[in-house]
Design an enzyme around this catalytic site. Structure first.
Site, PDB file in Angstrom:
ATOM      1  N   PHE A 123       0.966  -1.134   0.117  1.00 27.24           N
ATOM      2  CA  PHE A 123      -0.194  -0.075   0.184  1.00 27.24           C
ATOM      3  C   PHE A 123       0.740   1.248  -0.103  1.00 27.24           C
ATOM      4  O   PHE A 123       0.958   2.070  -0.994  1.00 27.24           O
ATOM      5  CB  PHE A 123      -0.759   0.019   1.272  1.00 27.24           C
TER       6      PHE A 123
ATOM      7  N   ASP B 207      12.701 -11.703  -1.088  1.00 30.71           N
ATOM      8  CA  ASP B 207      12.718 -11.472   0.697  1.00 30.71           C
ATOM      9  C   ASP B 207      13.820 -10.636   0.726  1.00 30.71           C
ATOM     10  O   ASP B 207      15.054 -10.583   0.418  1.00 30.71           O
ATOM     11  CB  ASP B 207      12.869 -12.841   1.134  1.00 30.71           C
TER      12      ASP B 207
ATOM     13  N   THR C 193       5.822   3.222  12.329  1.00 36.42           N
ATOM     14  CA  THR C 193       4.643   3.596  12.796  1.00 36.42           C
ATOM     15  C   THR C 193       4.369   4.312  14.006  1.00 36.42           C
ATOM     16  O   THR C 193       5.292   3.974  14.905  1.00 36.42           O
ATOM     17  CB  THR C 193       3.556   2.231  12.998  1.00 36.42           C
ATOM     18  N   ASP C 194       3.558   5.103  14.561  1.00 35.24           N
ATOM     19  CA  ASP C 194       3.047   5.675  15.702  1.00 35.24           C
ATOM     20  C   ASP C 194       2.790   4.600  16.746  1.00 35.24           C
ATOM     21  O   ASP C 194       2.911   4.807  17.964  1.00 35.24           O
ATOM     22  CB  ASP C 194       2.023   6.739  15.517  1.00 35.24           C
ATOM     23  N   GLU C 195       2.402   3.463  16.351  1.00 36.25           N
ATOM     24  CA  GLU C 195       1.832   2.256  17.437  1.00 36.25           C
ATOM     25  C   GLU C 195       3.031   1.762  18.162  1.00 36.25           C
ATOM     26  O   GLU C 195       2.766   1.257  19.125  1.00 36.25           O
ATOM     27  CB  GLU C 195       1.026   1.066  16.514  1.00 36.25           C
TER      28      GLU C 195
ATOM     29  N   TYR D 126       2.370  -6.814  16.749  1.00 33.40           N
ATOM     30  CA  TYR D 126       2.747  -6.067  15.556  1.00 33.40           C
ATOM     31  C   TYR D 126       3.571  -4.714  15.863  1.00 33.40           C
ATOM     32  O   TYR D 126       4.801  -4.542  15.344  1.00 33.40           O
ATOM     33  CB  TYR D 126       1.561  -5.576  14.642  1.00 33.40           C
TER      34      TYR D 126
ATOM     35  N   LYS E 249       7.484  -3.748  15.112  1.00 30.14           N
ATOM     36  CA  LYS E 249       8.151  -2.613  14.667  1.00 30.14           C
ATOM     37  C   LYS E 249       9.121  -1.756  15.653  1.00 30.14           C
ATOM     38  O   LYS E 249      10.054  -1.326  15.148  1.00 30.14           O
ATOM     39  CB  LYS E 249       6.833  -1.582  14.202  1.00 30.14           C
TER      40      LYS E 249
ATOM     41  N   ASN F 251     -12.999   6.093  15.482  1.00 32.92           N
ATOM     42  CA  ASN F 251     -13.398   5.157  14.305  1.00 32.92           C
ATOM     43  C   ASN F 251     -14.898   5.311  14.039  1.00 32.92           C
ATOM     44  O   ASN F 251     -15.282   5.470  12.690  1.00 32.92           O
ATOM     45  CB  ASN F 251     -13.122   3.703  15.001  1.00 32.92           C
TER      46      ASN F 251
END
Length: 352
Positions: free
Chosen positions: A12, A59, A134-136, A159, A163, A258
């Site tokens: 994406f 890969d 990511t901000d996560e 996840y 990261k 959401n």
């Protein structure tokens, strides 16, 4: 010719970044993607026959392949998008997240370091390794405040933990070995070419088919939404002018619950599909059990990126979302081919 190795460039954000490079720079792009479920060659169809775009299926953990690509194409920069990226999938099966996001990033760093050490002095000085994160990794916010580049890491899902680990590896390769790295941590992306397990494309597809629109918990979880085109411009700006070793947060200044996102989507679909028998689409909303460990709120402070590099988002949430919905409605073939795979819009990440 400036050459960039983009990993995960059929996904994406990576795919959108490749399109940006091809449209706005004269650079050559070597696009390495393993083509897992979220990698889609249809995303790259507009680039067919372009000699500046070289696609290679492979890969990032394959050191021999990565080393050969770096050397054969005299790569000037690596931009790493390659990652397993969906929280729900990481809950159901964390193994590929550790394999790709942690071990894969380690192997990619080592391949880049070995190549970088062989370069001449000027090429070594100018080489860059940009890691997209990511901000996560920062965990969950309360009702106030925003994540900054100095916010302590506190990941809460497999996840985000994977990261966070990869971010720490990238940092260590700068401080230990001197590899000129850059890291970006972004808020929730949306836009064209997004796999339909994520909230916005999933809701678009389900609403078009008249299926229930599942909203986790009370729908009050808050995310800062960033249009993917704005994110890609930020990455390019960091690649061009970022300080080696630095971290830059990228956010859209568009916090929404959401539930508010789904309501806005439904109103857009009502407007863009006036003859749809499913109108009003908001009647399809339904509430389901919340995701285990669901972070309540994320919000990004992107002031450093704006102040130092002059970047700012061009899209508001409303303009970006309208562009996104229109894109999905105008590209039914892309959507149909994506949904021909194993994913059918079912609920993931229940930890059952």
């Amino acid at each position: 010719m400036h050459t960039v190795l983009v990993t995960g460039g059929a996904g994406f954000i990576g795919g959108n970044f490749v399109h940006l490079l091809m449209a706005q720079t004269p650079w050559r792009v070597v696009n390495l993607d393993q083509l897992t479920y979220a990698g889609n060659l249809d995303t790259l169809d507009p680039l067919a026959g372009n000699p500046r775009h070289i696609f290679v299926q492979g890969d990032i953990g394959n050191g021999a392949l990565v080393g050969q690509l770096l050397t054969d194409y005299a790569v000037d920069a690596v931009v790493n998008f390659a990652a397993e990226s969906h929280v729900d999938r990481s809950i159901d099966g964390p193994t590929p997240f550790i394999s790709t996001n942690v071990v894969g990033t380690f192997n990619l760093l080592e391949s880049a370091r070995a190549y970088w050490l062989k370069l001449g002095a000027t090429a070594r000085r100018d080489f860059r390794f940009l890691h997209v994160s990511t901000d996560e990794v920062y965990g969950s916010l309360g009702a106030t405040g925003r994540f900054t580049e100095s916010t302590p890491y506190a990941p809460n899902s497999p996840y985000s933990a994977s990261k966070a680990a990869s971010d720490h590896l990238v940092r260590a390769w700068f401080h230990t070995y001197g590899l000129p790295v850059l890291t970006t941590n972004c808020s929730n992306n949306y836009g064209p070419y997004q796999f339909p397990e994520k909230l916005i494309p999933l809701m678009i597809h389900k609403a078009q088919r008249g299926e229930p629109l599942p909203i986790y918990g009370d729908g009050g979880n808050i995310r800062d939404w960033l249009y993917v085109g704005d994110h890609c411009r930020a990455i390019l700006r960091v690649l061009e002018a970022g300080t080696p070793g630095a971290v830059y947060n990228v956010g859209g200044d568009s916090e929404r619950t959401n539930l508010a996102v789904v309501d806005t989507l439904c109103a857009l679909l009502d407007d863009l599909l006036p003859d749809s028998p499913r109108r009003p689409h908001a009647a399809l909303k339904t509430y389901v059990a919340d995701r285990p460990g669901h972070d309540r709120r994320y919000a990004i402070d992107a002031d450093k990126l704006k102040r130092e590099l002059g970047w700012a988002p061009q899209e508001t949430f409303e303009t970006g979302l309208r562009r996104t919905v229109q894109w999905y409605l105008e590209h039914p073939r892309w959507c149909a081919r994506v949904l021909d795979g194993s994913y059918r819009g079912e609920r993931l990440g229940t930890a059952a």
